[in-house]
Each structure stands twice: as structure tokens, then as C-alpha cells.
Write an enzyme that holds these catalytic residues in place. Structure first.
Site, PDB file in Angstrom:
ATOM      1  N   SER A  65     -62.227  -9.818   7.247  1.00 13.74           N
ATOM      2  CA  SER A  65     -61.474  -9.996   8.488  1.00 13.74           C
ATOM      3  C   SER A  65     -62.394 -10.580   9.544  1.00 13.74           C
ATOM      4  CB  SER A  65     -60.925  -8.653   8.993  1.00 13.74           C
ATOM      5  OG  SER A  65     -61.997  -7.838   9.449  1.00 13.74           O
ATOM      6  N   TYR A  94     -61.156   0.376  10.408  1.00 12.19           N
ATOM      7  CA  TYR A  94     -60.793  -0.882   9.749  1.00 12.19           C
ATOM      8  C   TYR A  94     -61.966  -1.851   9.751  1.00 12.19           C
ATOM      9  CZ  TYR A  94     -58.432  -5.412   9.163  1.00 12.19           C
ATOM     10  OH  TYR A  94     -58.074  -6.676   8.754  1.00 12.19           O
ATOM     11  N   ALA A 137     -64.627  -0.845   7.266  1.00  8.70           N
ATOM     12  CA  ALA A 137     -64.203  -1.119   5.892  1.00  8.70           C
ATOM     13  C   ALA A 137     -64.298  -2.608   5.568  1.00  8.70           C
ATOM     14  CB  ALA A 137     -62.781  -0.615   5.674  1.00  8.70           C
ATOM     15  N   LYS A 138     -63.832  -3.452   6.474  1.00  6.78           N
ATOM     16  CA  LYS A 138     -63.853  -4.889   6.215  1.00  6.78           C
ATOM     17  C   LYS A 138     -65.277  -5.449   6.293  1.00  6.78           C
ATOM     18  CE  LYS A 138     -59.546  -5.996   5.352  1.00  6.78           C
ATOM     19  NZ  LYS A 138     -59.167  -6.531   4.019  1.00  6.78           N
TER      20      LYS A 138
END
Length: 235
Positions: A138, A153, A156-157
Site C-alpha cells: 500500500s 494496517y 501489516a502492509k
């Protein structure tokens, strides 16, 4: 791009971006293996019933046993490419994110990607023909400060981006090229509904992001590895 007689796993293939990737693969002559979680999403999938699509019901791609079943399916060998789009997004400040919410993001985005990368590389090694792996990170994975308000998020990305570059170094001598794309907000129906006041024209279209994925996954990509390619559009 020519994917004739190539077998390709596409996780998240029933989503907006995944469906665009599968469409491009089918146009190129590929056979696609598409794991899915919910029967409703499978029923809505535009390519359901295509003779070159094998759909596999999978409850959780963060489960090693279920991932192994996807890559052991008859349609997955010899495997040429594995494209990992499956994941999920949830906003949240650090102070408001408990362990359960953190683990949901890590499992859905990073652990699932790691296990699929592992299974894909082992399948490609067995085939002795090289191959391609494409992950989806991302924008926040490249621009960490933009991840404020979505810390779990972003973590994680960012892990997906790191996984991509390290795995690329591990397998390049076997003819396996590993890369990722890093999208910003994509132009999907769900994103339009969530942000109705946004400038939709600035968002990259799923077909445009899919085009980058398809090149990275294709035999035409002969030299690109370890890249995390920004696909931001005009945002």
C-alpha cells in the site's frame, strides 16, 4: 501479455482489483486458481464458470493447512505465478487499537501473504521453471507518516513490502522474480460509497493497477525484482 498455458493463483481474485487481474490473465490465455471465502462473493464473480478458472473455497489464508490445499490443487501445478491481493483494511489510532484488532490486520494482510509466498515458491521450485510472485502492499507501506490513524494496517502492509524485497533476494537465482505494487485509494464502488465527496478522477482505476500487476507476473518481465511499485494515480 502472453500467459498461454500458465497456471496462476490469484488470492482476493473475486474482489474489484482481483477480478480485473483475472480478466487480464484470461485474455492472455492463463488458467487461474482463485480461492474465495464467502459463497456470495463466488456467486457474484464475473468469471465463475469459465473453463480456465478453478475456484477453491478457503476459510482463512492465514491458516497453513488451507493455504497448502490451494497450492496442492490439481490446477495449480505447474505453477507459473502467484498474485496476492487478499487482505483487509481497518482504520484506528494506536491508542484505540487492541491486540485483537492488530492481529486481524497482521493475519489478513501479512501472515496470509507470507504463507502464500512460501507455498508459491515451493511449488515453483518443484516445477523447475522459475516463476513470478506479485504482492499488494500500500502507499502507507512506502510513506509511513501517511499511515497515521491506520497504524495496524500500515504495519501489516509495511511487512508485505519488506517480505517482497527479502524474498526477491532469496529466490532470484532460481528464476523466480518477486515484486509488489503499492496502490493508493483505488476507484471502486466501495471506496466511492465511503468517500462520496472525493475526486474519483484522481484515483487509479483497478484496470490500471491490474496492468502493472500483470506485467510483473508475466514472462515479459525478465529483470524486475524486489520492487515495490507505486501505483498512486493522481492522488
Amino acid at each position: 501479455m502472453d500467459f498461454s498455458n500458465k497456471y496462476v493463483v490469484v488470492t482476493g481474485g473475486t474482489g474489484a482489483l482481483g477480478a480485473a487481474v483475472v480478466a487480464g490473465l484470461l485474455r492472455g490465455g492463463a488458467h487461474c486458481i482463485v480461492p474465495y471465502r464467502a459463497e456470495l462473493e463466488a456467486q457474484r464473480f464475473a468469471h465463475r464458470g469459465d473453463p480456465n478458472v478453478t475456484m477453491i473455497a478457503v476459510g482463512d489464508l492465514a491458516d497453513e493447512t488451507q493455504v497448502a490445499r490451494v497450492y496442492a490443487s490439481p490446477g495449480a501445478a505447474p505453477l507459473w505465478a502467484s498474485i496476492h491481493i487478499a487482505g483487509g483494511f481497518a482504520p484506528g489510532n494506536v491508542a484505540d487499537t487492541d491486540k485483537a484488532a492488530l492481529m486481524t490486520q497482521l493475519n489478513g494482510n501479512l501472515v496470509s501473504c507470507f504463507l502464500c509466498c512460501r507455498a508459491a515458491v515451493n511449488a515453483m521450485r518443484a516445477g523447475r521453471q522459475g516463476g513470478r510472485v506479485v504482492n499488494v502492499a500500500s502507499r502507507q507501506a512506502l510513506e509511513w507518516r501517511s499511515g497515521a490513524g491506520m497504524a495496524a494496517y500500515t504495519i501489516a502492509k509495511s511487512g508485505v513490502a519488506t517480505l517482497t524485497t527479502t524474498l526477491a533476494e532469496e529466490v532470484v537465482r532460481e528464476g523466480i522474480l518477486v515484486n509488489a505494487v503499492a496502490p493508493s485509494i483505488m476507484d471502486t464502488g466501495a471506496n466511492r460509497a465511503a468517500m462520496p465527496q472525493a475526486d474519483f478522477n484522481a484515483w487509479p482505476k483497478v484496470e490500471e493497477v491490474a496492468a502493472t500487476i500483470l506485467f510483473l507476473a508475466s514472462p515479459e518481465n525478465k529483470v524486475t525484482r524486489g520492487a515495490v511499485v507505486p501505483v498512486y494515480g493522481k492522488v
